[in-house]
Design a protein around this motif. Structure first.
Motif, PDB file in Angstrom:
ATOM      1  N   MET A 175       0.758  -1.207  -0.059  1.00 47.29           N
ATOM      2  CA  MET A 175       0.028  -0.042  -0.030  1.00 47.29           C
ATOM      3  C   MET A 175       0.950   1.314   0.044  1.00 47.29           C
ATOM      4  O   MET A 175       1.874   1.392   0.737  1.00 47.29           O
ATOM      5  CB  MET A 175      -0.957   0.113   1.209  1.00 47.29           C
ATOM      6  CG  MET A 175      -1.894  -1.184   1.389  1.00 47.29           C
ATOM      7  SD  MET A 175      -2.857  -1.111   2.794  1.00 47.29           S
ATOM      8  CE  MET A 175      -3.982   0.032   2.511  1.00 47.29           C
ATOM      9  N   SER A 176       0.558   2.249  -0.833  1.00 41.34           N
ATOM     10  CA  SER A 176       1.069   3.440  -0.754  1.00 41.34           C
ATOM     11  C   SER A 176       0.799   4.436   0.306  1.00 41.34           C
ATOM     12  O   SER A 176       1.589   5.584   0.616  1.00 41.34           O
ATOM     13  CB  SER A 176       1.076   4.053  -2.093  1.00 41.34           C
ATOM     14  OG  SER A 176      -0.317   4.568  -2.506  1.00 41.34           O
ATOM     15  N   THR A 177      -0.578   4.222   0.802  1.00 41.17           N
ATOM     16  CA  THR A 177      -0.950   5.364   1.714  1.00 41.17           C
ATOM     17  C   THR A 177      -1.689   4.312   2.867  1.00 41.17           C
ATOM     18  O   THR A 177      -2.234   3.427   2.704  1.00 41.17           O
ATOM     19  CB  THR A 177      -1.934   6.177   1.205  1.00 41.17           C
ATOM     20  OG1 THR A 177      -2.957   5.693   0.503  1.00 41.17           O
ATOM     21  CG2 THR A 177      -1.410   7.125   0.047  1.00 41.17           C
ATOM     22  N   PRO A 178      -1.960   4.936   3.864  1.00 42.13           N
ATOM     23  CA  PRO A 178      -2.750   4.365   5.150  1.00 42.13           C
ATOM     24  C   PRO A 178      -4.145   3.829   4.770  1.00 42.13           C
ATOM     25  O   PRO A 178      -4.535   4.935   3.937  1.00 42.13           O
ATOM     26  CB  PRO A 178      -2.448   5.334   6.366  1.00 42.13           C
ATOM     27  CG  PRO A 178      -1.369   6.194   6.142  1.00 42.13           C
ATOM     28  CD  PRO A 178      -1.127   6.245   4.588  1.00 42.13           C
ATOM     29  N   PRO A 179      -4.658   2.928   5.194  1.00 44.55           N
ATOM     30  CA  PRO A 179      -6.153   2.737   4.980  1.00 44.55           C
ATOM     31  C   PRO A 179      -7.030   3.991   5.616  1.00 44.55           C
ATOM     32  O   PRO A 179      -6.988   4.499   6.388  1.00 44.55           O
ATOM     33  CB  PRO A 179      -6.385   1.560   5.654  1.00 44.55           C
ATOM     34  CG  PRO A 179      -5.239   1.328   6.812  1.00 44.55           C
ATOM     35  CD  PRO A 179      -4.096   2.008   6.299  1.00 44.55           C
ATOM     36  N   LYS A 180      -7.848   4.271   4.314  1.00 45.17           N
ATOM     37  CA  LYS A 180      -8.637   5.421   4.620  1.00 45.17           C
ATOM     38  C   LYS A 180     -10.096   4.985   4.834  1.00 45.17           C
ATOM     39  O   LYS A 180     -10.863   5.710   5.258  1.00 45.17           O
ATOM     40  CB  LYS A 180      -8.760   6.352   3.295  1.00 45.17           C
ATOM     41  CG  LYS A 180      -7.489   6.942   2.979  1.00 45.17           C
ATOM     42  CD  LYS A 180      -7.470   7.916   1.892  1.00 45.17           C
ATOM     43  CE  LYS A 180      -5.923   8.483   1.436  1.00 45.17           C
ATOM     44  NZ  LYS A 180      -6.220   8.922   0.010  1.00 45.17           N
TER      45      LYS A 180
END
Length: 428
Positions: A175-180
């Motif tokens: 993943m490139s970003t934290p879970p939204k």
């Protein structure tokens, strides 16, 4: 809060603070207002030194109180620091004996208890400028002061929980970003399966732990009047939020720390050591990790959302005025001062978070670290502001552990908890 409303509220607040600085008061004048002919001493109890934090005490005693006293000749503030673990008992004992101080820095959970005892002055009726002061703070922090339609204090400092992860965990899950979103979190769990890394960890099943998930899925804990939990805590969106956690637990993606296993790795250790991919925690973690895991680089993000908006939970302290104070007008002046930029930003320098969103940018200038927490506070909510609020966590834990361990359904567990919380709300 809309920007236009916030600006108007801040302007009104500034005008109110200016009155204090000039020695005037928006409330009644007289001998109790601290005029030079009738000097008064305000006694202020709090726990600024809790945990050996001398920075907060020094800011209060060496900078803020002297500044207030200089602007308000005739008023002296005597701050008495009491260990947090002792303060609640001392307040209860002093309330019974009629020996309370003028002002108290109260844990947000104690305000409704003290209000029920009848030992606090409702600021919403005693302060003519309470409307402006209340509109200037985060809505969730203000709610902690409400009891039976009146507000018995104002927020003094605040905090909230946000999602914390690491680049190592994101890389492991691709993943490139934290879970939204909840779906993002479930996808992260699927990608971490078999790696030995739990997707999420928390240390309990109380309101501090569960309410952000329920609110962020569009669920509610009670009705709007805070009189009924049944039908709300066990409503479909609340059940769905907790069911997601139960499902992840049963998949081995949430460790049994959440059900009370004291032998499990703590969240503060599990995240930096790579055992847990995400946790929810507060702004105090920076100092903890700086001392214990100096090379750890946490990543902070908003609470993931389901069918609702990203919503977390409010913590912190409020300032309250006791009904037995003989210096009500002078005490109200000091309360106004605590809401000022001078007070709030000076305390922000010690690591406390401002309760006034208009000051958030100056807080971020001191340390950008606070930005994610300040953004989360815009929607953060209060736990149940009721006199017996401390019993709610025990009820939730007892009812929900069986749901996690598989001996009852989430729906039945939340219904059981709601039925036990209902009498606490009505006082019956």
């Amino acid at each position: 809060m809309k920007r236009s409303t916030a600006l108007a509220a801040t302007a009104a607040l500034a005008a109110s603070i200016a009155l204090v600085a000039s020695g005037c008061s928006a409330t009644s004048a007289g001998s109790s207002d601290g005029s030079s002919s009738h000097p008064v001493t305000l006694t202020f109890w709090g726990s600024y030194g809790n945990g050996g934090n001398s920075a907060q005490q020094d800011a209060l005693n060496k900078t803020l109180i002297p500044a207030f006293e200089k602007a308000n000749p005739g008023i002296t503030v005597n701050y008495v620091d009491i260990p947090y673990d002792s303060l609640h008992q001392k307040l209860t004992t002093s309330a019974a004996g009629g020996t309370l101080p003028d002002l108290v820095r109260s844990d947000i959970g104690w305000v409704p208890q003290l209000a029920q005892l009848g030992v606090l002055t409702p600021l919403s009726t005693s302060m003519s400028d309470f409307g402006a002061l209340s509109k200037a703070v985060y809505p969730g922090t203000l709610t902690t002061n409400k009891y039976k339609g009146k507000y018995y204090g104002l927020p003094l400092d605040t905090n909230t929980r946000v999602l914390i992860t690491s680049q190592k965990a994101l890389d492991a899950a691709g993943m490139s970003t934290p879970p939204k979103t909840f779906d993002d979190l479930k996808q992260m769990a699927a990608k971490l399966k078999g790696t030995g890394v739990s997707v999420f960890a928390d240390g309990g099943l109380g309101g501090w732990n569960l309410f952000p998930w329920i609110w962020s899925n569009g669920g509610e804990i009670t009705n709007g009047s805070l009189t009924k939990a049944s039908g709300y805590l066990d409503g479909s969106k609340s059940v769905a939020a907790v069911q997601m956690l139960v499902d992840l637990y049963k998949e081995g993606q949430i460790p049994n720390l959440i059900t009370g296993n004291q032998g499990a790795t703590s969240t503060s250790d599990g995240l930096p050591t790579g055992k847990y991919a995400t946790i929810l925690d507060g702004p105090w973690m920076k100092a903890i990790w700086a001392g214990q895991y100096k090379d750890f680089q946490p990543i902070y993000a908003p609470m993931p959302k389901g069918d609702g908006a990203s919503t977390s939970v409010v913590g912190g302290e409020d300032i309250v005025l006791t009904a037995t104070s003989k210096n009500q007008a002078a005490a109200e002046k000091f309360i106004r001062f605590t809401q000022s930029e001078k007070f709030q930003i000076e305390m922000a320098k010690t690591g406390q978070m401002t309760v006034v969103p208009a000051f958030a940018s100056k807080q971020a200038a001191i340390d950008p670290y606070f930005t994610t927490f300040a953004d989360q506070l815009k929607t953060a909510k209060s736990r149940l502001a009721i006199p017996q609020g401390d019993k709610v966590d025990g009820i939730l834990n007892a009812a929900l552990v069986p749901a996690f361990t598989g001996t009852t359904s989430v729906k039945d567990a939340l219904a059981t908890a709601a039925q036990q919380i209902d009498p606490l709300l009505t006082g019956k």
